[in-house]
Design a protein around this motif. Sequence first.
Motif, PDB file in Angstrom:
ATOM      1  N   PRO A 111      28.820  18.108  81.548  1.00 16.57           N
ATOM      2  CA  PRO A 111      30.252  18.013  81.225  1.00 16.57           C
ATOM      3  C   PRO A 111      30.750  19.163  80.356  1.00 16.57           C
ATOM      4  O   PRO A 111      31.897  19.579  80.490  1.00 16.57           O
ATOM      5  CB  PRO A 111      30.358  16.693  80.458  1.00 16.57           C
ATOM      6  CG  PRO A 111      29.169  15.917  80.844  1.00 16.57           C
ATOM      7  CD  PRO A 111      28.098  16.884  81.206  1.00 16.57           C
ATOM      8  N   ASN A 112      29.872  19.682  79.478  1.00 12.72           N
ATOM      9  CA  ASN A 112      30.356  20.748  78.588  1.00 12.72           C
ATOM     10  C   ASN A 112      30.421  22.097  79.286  1.00 12.72           C
ATOM     11  O   ASN A 112      30.823  23.072  78.686  1.00 12.72           O
ATOM     12  CB  ASN A 112      29.515  20.816  77.307  1.00 12.72           C
ATOM     13  CG  ASN A 112      28.026  20.967  77.577  1.00 12.72           C
ATOM     14  OD1 ASN A 112      27.609  20.948  78.738  1.00 12.72           O
ATOM     15  ND2 ASN A 112      27.237  21.125  76.542  1.00 12.72           N
ATOM     16  N   THR A 116      38.749  19.328  81.525  1.00 10.60           N
ATOM     17  CA  THR A 116      38.751  18.656  80.226  1.00 10.60           C
ATOM     18  C   THR A 116      39.488  17.334  80.363  1.00 10.60           C
ATOM     19  O   THR A 116      40.281  17.154  81.281  1.00 10.60           O
ATOM     20  CB  THR A 116      39.406  19.516  79.139  1.00 10.60           C
ATOM     21  OG1 THR A 116      40.700  19.897  79.592  1.00 10.60           O
ATOM     22  CG2 THR A 116      38.586  20.740  78.843  1.00 10.60           C
ATOM     23  N   TYR A 147      38.513  22.929  68.238  1.00  9.39           N
ATOM     24  CA  TYR A 147      37.106  22.554  68.445  1.00  9.39           C
ATOM     25  C   TYR A 147      36.480  23.237  69.664  1.00  9.39           C
ATOM     26  O   TYR A 147      35.439  23.883  69.559  1.00  9.39           O
ATOM     27  CB  TYR A 147      36.985  21.022  68.574  1.00  9.39           C
ATOM     28  CG  TYR A 147      35.556  20.570  68.731  1.00  9.39           C
ATOM     29  CD1 TYR A 147      34.750  20.379  67.624  1.00  9.39           C
ATOM     30  CD2 TYR A 147      34.995  20.368  69.992  1.00  9.39           C
ATOM     31  CE1 TYR A 147      33.430  19.999  67.757  1.00  9.39           C
ATOM     32  CE2 TYR A 147      33.672  19.996  70.137  1.00  9.39           C
ATOM     33  CZ  TYR A 147      32.903  19.801  69.016  1.00  9.39           C
ATOM     34  OH  TYR A 147      31.590  19.438  69.158  1.00  9.39           O
ATOM     35  N   GLY A 148      37.145  23.094  70.820  1.00 14.40           N
ATOM     36  CA  GLY A 148      36.583  23.657  72.051  1.00 14.40           C
ATOM     37  C   GLY A 148      36.511  25.173  72.003  1.00 14.40           C
ATOM     38  O   GLY A 148      35.550  25.785  72.491  1.00 14.40           O
ATOM     39  N   ARG A 161      33.572  26.240  69.956  1.00 15.29           N
ATOM     40  CA  ARG A 161      32.325  26.064  70.693  1.00 15.29           C
ATOM     41  C   ARG A 161      32.110  27.209  71.669  1.00 15.29           C
ATOM     42  O   ARG A 161      31.009  27.569  71.984  1.00 15.29           O
ATOM     43  CB  ARG A 161      32.324  24.733  71.441  1.00 15.29           C
ATOM     44  CG  ARG A 161      32.332  23.523  70.552  1.00 15.29           C
ATOM     45  CD  ARG A 161      30.954  23.151  70.056  1.00 15.29           C
ATOM     46  NE  ARG A 161      30.429  24.068  69.062  1.00 15.29           N
ATOM     47  CZ  ARG A 161      30.827  24.091  67.797  1.00 15.29           C
ATOM     48  NH1 ARG A 161      31.739  23.257  67.362  1.00 15.29           N
ATOM     49  NH2 ARG A 161      30.316  24.965  66.964  1.00 15.29           N
ATOM     50  N   ARG A 166      44.589  19.594  72.717  1.00 17.01           N
ATOM     51  CA  ARG A 166      43.182  19.884  72.493  1.00 17.01           C
ATOM     52  C   ARG A 166      42.473  20.189  73.808  1.00 17.01           C
ATOM     53  O   ARG A 166      41.562  21.013  73.860  1.00 17.01           O
ATOM     54  CB  ARG A 166      42.532  18.663  71.825  1.00 17.01           C
ATOM     55  CG  ARG A 166      41.114  18.862  71.404  1.00 17.01           C
ATOM     56  CD  ARG A 166      40.576  17.656  70.690  1.00 17.01           C
ATOM     57  NE  ARG A 166      40.344  16.547  71.610  1.00 17.01           N
ATOM     58  CZ  ARG A 166      39.760  15.408  71.272  1.00 17.01           C
ATOM     59  NH1 ARG A 166      39.376  15.219  70.024  1.00 17.01           N
ATOM     60  NH2 ARG A 166      39.581  14.436  72.137  1.00 17.01           N
ATOM     61  N   SER A 167      42.872  19.490  74.871  1.00 10.82           N
ATOM     62  CA  SER A 167      42.238  19.715  76.170  1.00 10.82           C
ATOM     63  C   SER A 167      42.837  20.935  76.872  1.00 10.82           C
ATOM     64  O   SER A 167      42.130  21.690  77.523  1.00 10.82           O
ATOM     65  CB  SER A 167      42.416  18.481  77.052  1.00 10.82           C
ATOM     66  OG  SER A 167      41.766  17.390  76.473  1.00 10.82           O
ATOM     67  N   LEU A 183      41.954  24.927  76.215  1.00 13.03           N
ATOM     68  CA  LEU A 183      40.798  25.555  76.847  1.00 13.03           C
ATOM     69  C   LEU A 183      41.134  26.126  78.221  1.00 13.03           C
ATOM     70  O   LEU A 183      40.261  26.638  78.905  1.00 13.03           O
ATOM     71  CB  LEU A 183      39.653  24.541  76.965  1.00 13.03           C
ATOM     72  CG  LEU A 183      39.082  24.038  75.643  1.00 13.03           C
ATOM     73  CD1 LEU A 183      38.062  22.946  75.865  1.00 13.03           C
ATOM     74  CD2 LEU A 183      38.444  25.185  74.882  1.00 13.03           C
TER      75      LEU A 183
END
Lengths: 296, 366
Positions: free
Chosen positions: B75-76, B81, B101-102, B105, B149-150, B153
């Motif tokens: 999934p990552n 997302t 956050y994403g 990462r 947040r999604s 990315l």
Amino acid sequence: MIRLLLTPTRLGRLLPLWLLLAPALIWLVGLILLPHLDLLWLSLQTRGDGGGDYTFGAGNYLTFFDEPLYWRTFARTAVMSLIATALTLVTAFPIAWYLAKIAQGRLRQLLFVLCLLPFWVSEMVRTFGWILLLQSNGVIPHLLQRFGFTDQPVELLYHDATILLGLVYSSLLFMVIPLANTLDTLDDSLVEAAYNLGGNGVSILRDIVLPHAAPGIAAGTIVVFMLTLGNYLSPVLLGGKNSLWFTEQIYNQFITRFNWQQGAAFGFLLLILSTLLVWAGLKLTGQSFGEAMRKS
Amino acid sequence: MSAIPDLELAGVSKHYDAFSAVNDLSFSIAPGSFFSILGPSGCGKTTLLRMIAGFIEPDQGDIRIRGQAMQGVAPNRRPATMVFQHLALFPMMSVGENIAYGLKRRGEPAAEIRRKVSAMLEQVGLPGAEYKPVSALSGGQKQRVAIARSLVLEPTLLLLDEPLGALDLKLREHMKIELKQLQHAIGTTFIYITHDQSEALVLSDTVAVMNQGRFEQFGTPQSLYYQPASAFVAGFVGANNRYTARVNALRGDAAECVTDGGLPLIGRIVGTPPRPGDAVELFVRPEAISLAHEPADLAHCDLTIEAEVDSLLFDGANSSVLLVDKASRTPLRAALPQNGRFAHLCPGESVRLGLQVNQVWGYPAR
């Protein structure tokens, strides 16, 4: 205030409250506060030179700093307790994670019972169990020799590692329960969301799981550290004469030397040490005591 | 429109013991569309979404995102997302940290992350909210942060798992419109699952109605509403009067039927042509029933019914009236016209109903 409380009508109204509070108050004052005050008083009585009369002073506390054996034992106990607490945390975390997140239904109940089961037997008996396993003619050295790992039976008792083993074993449950409780409240979708957004095992543990479990970690660590620092049985039985645990020094002063004044002073030093270390730990990690105790 | 679809499923199945959650699904979604999967709880839509996200591996079949096979991709590492049902905002982080956050990462530079986060917050209408704690946000604001947040990315697919379910009605209506506008503005493909037919109809370019692990119908909201492909779709999408009936006679492509309660109806049967005597299920939309006092007003209708008012159900623009057929005492629900002509009907009053044959849908009974 006192006068208000004691006017007849007020007294009548408050009597049930006082009666309900009585057991707790008797416990707190009679069994905790008074003995401590007595010990504090005792610890401040210093024996004069040549075994003369007792005078009020901090002599017993000065003895502690003058005699290297005492403060080295003290420091060693603190360091070993910190190591034991850290090992307990590392060991308990996977167990708590499994209990809270992976095990379901009956398996989960069964595992909790298995965690509790050893505590139905006294710590003394469990520690003797370890002695049976580890001593030079015990089960594990025998097996090691049988399968050719060693030429002759090895003595596994009376090492620092043995003391740590015993301490971790006897405090594991007190770490697992608060940890499992806080991990249980971690919403699985938070972990999934972090994974979905590109996090991996390590970063999710660091950024999501540990911050969430922090109060549980704090609570477990405090309890385990206090238990370890004040533990007497495991270090003495598994470490033997070399264990050099501070509780042993206190015991010696009270029982062997019959020097209650010195023993009381050591007791208070231990209390101050544990309080300071817990306070420092909470400050360093930005936790509050109340929060840690409430959340777990 | 590019040749490669953003999402393509081929023969995807997922079974849990004997229960098949997703059963041999194949479909593809064009880039930039808003696709909804509509179905009752337990129909397999969550399993399907979680397979696209990678939390569940399908037993059979392939999932491709923009042409790339997703089998074995964690999934990552997927370009999809997800916005979770209860949002799953990280409570230990501020709004800005949640959105960053994403990006963190991915190892993007700090200045770039700051710029993207503030641009994204601007886009969802929360400029300058970076340092607010998540707990200080209202329900609608949390919603926007979760989407931001999604979206920050820049995924190929944005998966939304009933994200409006936890909001109250008023806010839900408002967020529906916002979500649609946001999707238009950024053009990312949205895959949205819901059990709320109004969300699916309002938001989507394409809707799939899902039941027992299969798609009952796949099409535009209009086709779902006006040409339901199965009895399940007709029953699930929109309000309907539903009757079990028997075919009496065939008249061209229409079938004359009588309901089990004795009400004669005429409608089109979808699927295999019926024979007289066959059991069918008939659906009549409340707004397809015309109300009149004079027979002349219903001259364009294929069927008229003499009915009596049972009660009025006032609900503003959605007001309707409960009626009973005088002959068979069969209940019917009809929408009240917006012009207010029938707003003063009283219980017990007589009224005429008219129906057109192409507004009554029938399906062979199972």
